[in-house]
Design an enzyme around this catalytic site. Structure first.
Site, PDB file in Angstrom:
ATOM      1  N   TYR A   1     -84.425  11.975 -69.289  1.00  0.00           N
ATOM      2  CA  TYR A   1     -84.305  13.286 -69.933  1.00  0.00           C
ATOM      3  C   TYR A   1     -84.618  14.449 -68.992  1.00  0.00           C
ATOM      4  CZ  TYR A   1     -83.497  10.869 -74.268  1.00  0.00           C
ATOM      5  OH  TYR A   1     -82.938  10.087 -75.240  1.00  0.00           O
TER       6      TYR A   1
ATOM      7  N   CYS B   1     -73.799   5.990 -80.156  1.00  0.00           N
ATOM      8  CA  CYS B   1     -74.400   6.106 -78.826  1.00  0.00           C
ATOM      9  C   CYS B   1     -73.554   5.262 -77.882  1.00  0.00           C
ATOM     10  CB  CYS B   1     -75.856   5.640 -78.843  1.00  0.00           C
ATOM     11  SG  CYS B   1     -76.627   5.771 -77.207  1.00  0.00           S
TER      12      CYS B   1
ATOM     13  N   HIS C   1     -78.958   4.603 -85.318  1.00  0.00           N
ATOM     14  CA  HIS C   1     -78.721   4.442 -83.869  1.00  0.00           C
ATOM     15  C   HIS C   1     -78.552   2.959 -83.536  1.00  0.00           C
ATOM     16  CE1 HIS C   1     -79.308   4.538 -79.537  1.00  0.00           C
ATOM     17  NE2 HIS C   1     -79.127   5.844 -79.572  1.00  0.00           N
TER      18      HIS C   1
ATOM     19  N   HIS D   1     -74.178  10.451 -79.218  1.00  0.00           N
ATOM     20  CA  HIS D   1     -74.859  10.434 -77.919  1.00  0.00           C
ATOM     21  C   HIS D   1     -73.814  10.027 -76.897  1.00  0.00           C
ATOM     22  CE1 HIS D   1     -79.132   9.422 -79.662  1.00  0.00           C
ATOM     23  NE2 HIS D   1     -78.721  10.630 -79.996  1.00  0.00           N
TER      24      HIS D   1
ATOM     25  N   ASP E   1     -76.395  12.185 -73.461  1.00  0.00           N
ATOM     26  CA  ASP E   1     -77.541  11.282 -73.566  1.00  0.00           C
ATOM     27  C   ASP E   1     -78.147  11.148 -72.178  1.00  0.00           C
ATOM     28  OD1 ASP E   1     -79.296   9.791 -75.027  1.00  0.00           O
ATOM     29  OD2 ASP E   1     -77.941   8.137 -75.439  1.00  0.00           O
ATOM     30  N   HIS E   2     -78.974  10.161 -72.006  1.00  0.00           N
ATOM     31  CA  HIS E   2     -79.735  10.014 -70.761  1.00  0.00           C
ATOM     32  C   HIS E   2     -78.945  10.399 -69.524  1.00  0.00           C
ATOM     33  CE1 HIS E   2     -81.775   6.489 -73.062  1.00  0.00           C
ATOM     34  NE2 HIS E   2     -81.885   7.646 -73.683  1.00  0.00           N
TER      35      HIS E   2
HETATM   36 MN    MN Z   1     -78.691   7.023 -77.701  1.00  0.00          MN
END
Ligand code: MN
Length: 361
Positions: free
Chosen positions: A331, A245, A207, A272, A317-318
């Site tokens: 999340y 990501c 990551h 992500h 992702d977030h």
């Molecule tokens: Mn990520």
């Protein structure tokens, strides 16, 4: 592509598997064992229990994030071989349970960092925000306090109380660890684990740094395309791959996400998908997934992933925290559920338009 959703387990998440199952088009979960500290072996019985709990809700366990790498490995101390052997055992145990993707990171002390976990947008939704100017006025040890004071009681990965209590000895452990040393230590780790990954069909995805630049003077080696090319060439194997990501790498406007996808496409083992909005120099916030909501062209990124033939696990992702939900920062259920629906819309539209173009319609 396989459509996944991150889930922290029955005890660690505010969201039920049944809620996740109701998201259209979902294939499964990217899961974790929250009680595991870096360096622990993940036992087959524990992995099975997680997998069975997910399969009860007709979802698949698509991969793990993260199996954390012990600081002795990252700092290259005398105990590293012991912890690498534990890591290898975890790889074997996961594979034995039918899990074939691991997300991990190789960042000293600070995994990810944000300065505000509950930034209130004009519409009342909450988001994560990073502002380098805040960090510049802080001591590294204060970062723990800042993060934990905003965690809403959730145990945030990488910010465990346990690690905080050892902060000073961690800093000592990394003394003399420059970027070059950290690269060497990663290579040492990869040379040991990747042959086992090949044998057990385990795809590793490192990551990127979040944010993708140096903070507090600690070395960072997953910031940009140059770093990722160097890492993927250390051990030339499809098992030695990257977690793309978009919100981590994409927080640096110099990182061209489409260029990165095309350059390392065959080594992207996990995605992500997330958007961010640039607010100034080294200042950004996380937004809803749509291109119109942030600074990244999410259509172009999805198109690039389709063009390089990415067929691994992708997850939203977030997201923001919405509609009064109480959730782990980044999340919540709703924004990520809308995010994955948007991602699937992009995917369907791009795939169908490419098919039409190639068949001459
Ligand atoms: Mn990520």
């Amino acid at each position: 592509m396989k459509w996944g959703f991150r889930w922290y387990g029955e005890k660690g998440d505010s969201i039920s598997l049944n809620n996740i199952r109701q998201i259209p088009g979902i294939n499964g979960i990217v899961g974790t064992l929250l009680n595991k500290l870096p360096g622990d072996v993940w036992e087959v019985s524990e992995i099975r229990e997680l997998k069975e709990s997910i399969e009860k809700d007709k979802l698949e366990l698509l991969g793990i994030e993260s199996v954390a790498v012990h600081d002795a490995i990252k700092a290259g101390t005398a105990e590293r071989d012991h912890y690498i052997n534990n890591y290898i055992q975890t790889i074997r145990n996961l594979s034995e349970c039918g899990v074939h993707m691991i997300c991990y990171s190789f960042k000293p002390i600070f995994g990810w960092a944000k300065t505000t976990l509950n930034y209130e947008n004009e519409d009342g939704s909450l988001a994560l925000l990073y502002d380098q100017a805040v960090v510049d006025n802080m001591e590294p040890g204060d970062m723990y306090k800042l993060i934990s004071s905003q965690s809403k009681g959730f145990q945030l990965s990488g910010w465990e109380e346990e690690r905080l209590s050892k902060f000073n000895s961690l800093v000592e452990m990394y003394e003399g660890v420059t970027e070059e040393v950290l690269f060497d230590n990663l290579q040492y780790f990869l040379e040991k684990i990747i042959p086992v990954c090949e044998e057990t069909d385990m795809k590793m995805g490192i990551h990127p740094d979040d944010p993708p630049w140096e903070i507090f003077g600690f070395p960072r080696i997953t910031k940009n395309l140059e770093d990722l090319k160097r890492i993927t060439s250390m051990v030339d194997s499809p098992c030695n791959g990257v977690t793309l990501c978009t919100g981590a790498l994409g927080a640096d406007p110099d990182n061209d996400m489409v260029e990165i996808v095309h350059a390392i496409g065959d080594r992207i083992n996990f995605v992500h998908f997330r958007n961010v909005e640039f607010l100034g120099y080294r200042k950004f916030k996380e937004t809803a997934h749509l291109s119109t909501e942030g600074s990244l062209d999410m259509y172009a990124i999805m198109e690039a992933l389709i063009e390089v033939g990415f067929d691994g696990v992708i997850r939203p992702d977030h997201g923001r925290t919405l509609w009064g939900e109480v959730a782990r920062p980044g999340y919540g259920l709703y924004d990520r559920a809308m995010g994955i629906t948007y991602m699937q819309g992009l995917h369907e539209a791009i795939t169908k338009s490419k098919n039409e173009t190639s068949s001459g319609k």
